[in-house]
Scaffold this active site. Sequence first.
Site, PDB file in Angstrom:
ATOM      1  N   ARG A 269       0.866  -1.189   0.000  1.00 44.15           N
ATOM      2  CA  ARG A 269       0.000   0.000   0.000  1.00 44.15           C
ATOM      3  C   ARG A 269       0.902   1.239   0.000  1.00 44.15           C
ATOM      4  O   ARG A 269       1.426   1.645   1.030  1.00 44.15           O
ATOM      5  CB  ARG A 269      -0.899  -0.020   1.240  1.00 44.15           C
ATOM      6  CG  ARG A 269      -2.108   0.903   1.167  1.00 44.15           C
ATOM      7  CD  ARG A 269      -2.982   0.738   2.392  1.00 44.15           C
ATOM      8  NE  ARG A 269      -3.583  -0.560   2.449  1.00 44.15           N
ATOM      9  CZ  ARG A 269      -4.713  -0.908   1.847  1.00 44.15           C
ATOM     10  NH1 ARG A 269      -5.363  -0.021   1.137  1.00 44.15           N
ATOM     11  NH2 ARG A 269      -5.201  -2.131   1.955  1.00 44.15           N
TER      12      ARG A 269
ATOM     13  N   GLU B 111      -5.952  -8.354  -2.743  1.00 42.42           N
ATOM     14  CA  GLU B 111      -6.401  -7.882  -4.052  1.00 42.42           C
ATOM     15  C   GLU B 111      -5.210  -7.465  -4.905  1.00 42.42           C
ATOM     16  O   GLU B 111      -4.349  -6.693  -4.469  1.00 42.42           O
ATOM     17  CB  GLU B 111      -7.353  -6.686  -3.899  1.00 42.42           C
ATOM     18  CG  GLU B 111      -7.864  -6.153  -5.235  1.00 42.42           C
ATOM     19  CD  GLU B 111      -8.471  -4.772  -5.144  1.00 42.42           C
ATOM     20  OE1 GLU B 111      -8.435  -4.061  -6.163  1.00 42.42           O
ATOM     21  OE2 GLU B 111      -8.951  -4.390  -4.063  1.00 42.42           O
TER      22      GLU B 111
ATOM     23  N   SER C 261      -8.724  -5.669 -10.343  1.00 41.98           N
ATOM     24  CA  SER C 261     -10.189  -5.651 -10.355  1.00 41.98           C
ATOM     25  C   SER C 261     -10.665  -5.169 -11.711  1.00 41.98           C
ATOM     26  O   SER C 261      -9.909  -4.563 -12.476  1.00 41.98           O
ATOM     27  CB  SER C 261     -10.740  -4.740  -9.250  1.00 41.98           C
ATOM     28  OG  SER C 261     -10.407  -3.393  -9.503  1.00 41.98           O
TER      29      SER C 261
ATOM     30  N   ARG D 284       1.912  -3.856  -7.485  1.00 36.62           N
ATOM     31  CA  ARG D 284       1.582  -4.754  -6.371  1.00 36.62           C
ATOM     32  C   ARG D 284       1.770  -6.227  -6.734  1.00 36.62           C
ATOM     33  O   ARG D 284       1.951  -7.068  -5.852  1.00 36.62           O
ATOM     34  CB  ARG D 284       0.154  -4.499  -5.892  1.00 36.62           C
ATOM     35  CG  ARG D 284      -0.215  -5.293  -4.656  1.00 36.62           C
ATOM     36  CD  ARG D 284      -1.638  -5.089  -4.209  1.00 36.62           C
ATOM     37  NE  ARG D 284      -1.816  -3.822  -3.519  1.00 36.62           N
ATOM     38  CZ  ARG D 284      -2.930  -3.489  -2.869  1.00 36.62           C
ATOM     39  NH1 ARG D 284      -3.970  -4.318  -2.869  1.00 36.62           N
ATOM     40  NH2 ARG D 284      -3.023  -2.336  -2.252  1.00 36.62           N
TER      41      ARG D 284
END
Length: 424
Positions: free
Chosen positions: A276, A348, A351, A388
């Site tokens: 993050r 995650e 998406s 990520r």
Amino acid sequence: MIDLKLLRAEPDLVRQSQISRGDDPAIVDQVLAADAANRTALQDFEAARAEQKSLGKLVAQATGDEKQALLARTKELSAKVKQLQADADAAAATATELARSLGNIPEPGVPAGGADDYAVLRHVGTPRDFAAERVEVQDHLAIGEGLKAIDMERGAKVSGARFYFLTGIGARLELAILNAAMATAIDHGFSPMITPTLVRPEVMSGTGFLGKHADEIYYLEKDDLYLTGTSEVALAGYHTDEILDLEDGALRYAGWSACYRREAGSAGRDTRGIIRVHQFHKVEMFAYVRPEDAAEEHARFLAAEESMLQALELPYRVIDTAAGDLGMSAARKFDCEAWLPSQERWMEVTSTSNCTTYQARRLRIRERSEAGGTEPVATVNGTIGTTRWLVALLENHQQADGSVHVPEVLRPYLGGVERLEPLA
């Protein structure tokens, strides 16, 4: 923005949408009242304007006292028309502002509730049994530091918390992921684009990002520009105020850009490593499509994302995000979550969202209808590669000796290297 015709015809549907999202349904009645006031004000203005035009013809034909009386009435009516126009414009602005505060209506079947109320659609791949392999699990930062691939300390020194350097093989590995993602997007029919990362307020607002999560966005007040957290924003704004030709199918773009997020609501969460962070890169797919084809296009996006995750040999699951965890513009969102061995949880990594006509209405992006008028198009977006993914790749492919297995899809971008070796 949702269709006001739908709001007028089925207000209960919109109220239920607000409830399922965890938002206030009372705003629906406020929008309806503002819309009614707007239409009344517009009717009054048009009636006065019609009278003004008719008086103009009479004045041209009149003489003497009659003409003077008509001129006086014309002057009086002119002031009235001016005021009624101002009233109509103000009512329209109020109605539009309130309507823009409504989130998109979730598609049928979307789970109600918040972030924890998602539905798991499927699992693909099996997480490794590191204990059976006698591998002591390290997190991605420890692995990355061993490879001299990630430098958080100097990132913080230069820019502050949640910034980092990708160094050596770390930089090459990110470029490999992004290049493989772009190649996959091209294979799926997307046209590559390098997009701006600074956009005007009307574009940021048009995509629906200035709602509840506006505090996540960096704003440059002096320039009145926003830093984008995804190239979705620039790609959505690309065809603003245009009439598109979708006769031959959807317009598909894949945008590569740096991305910026303030992470304002994530204090204390994922503070170690690069899960993050404030700045990262990604390749974002985006399509303009006819509304009746949007669900099928959404499935196409998800298939492209899954093909990349499978090529990277990552175990993952697909979830149908609950209504309360959708962004304002999304009617449905599927998340792909990779297994994170160091924390034994799903994380995650990508998406994809079907935004139906919500963004296109706000940005005035249309196509010709069979009747000769115009209708808003639909938009779909989805990430096919981002920084990520380094986290999932390093952790899932770590070896007992500190090395990291390189999936075959990335090897052409790394000079054929099959294994990343730790550096002393």
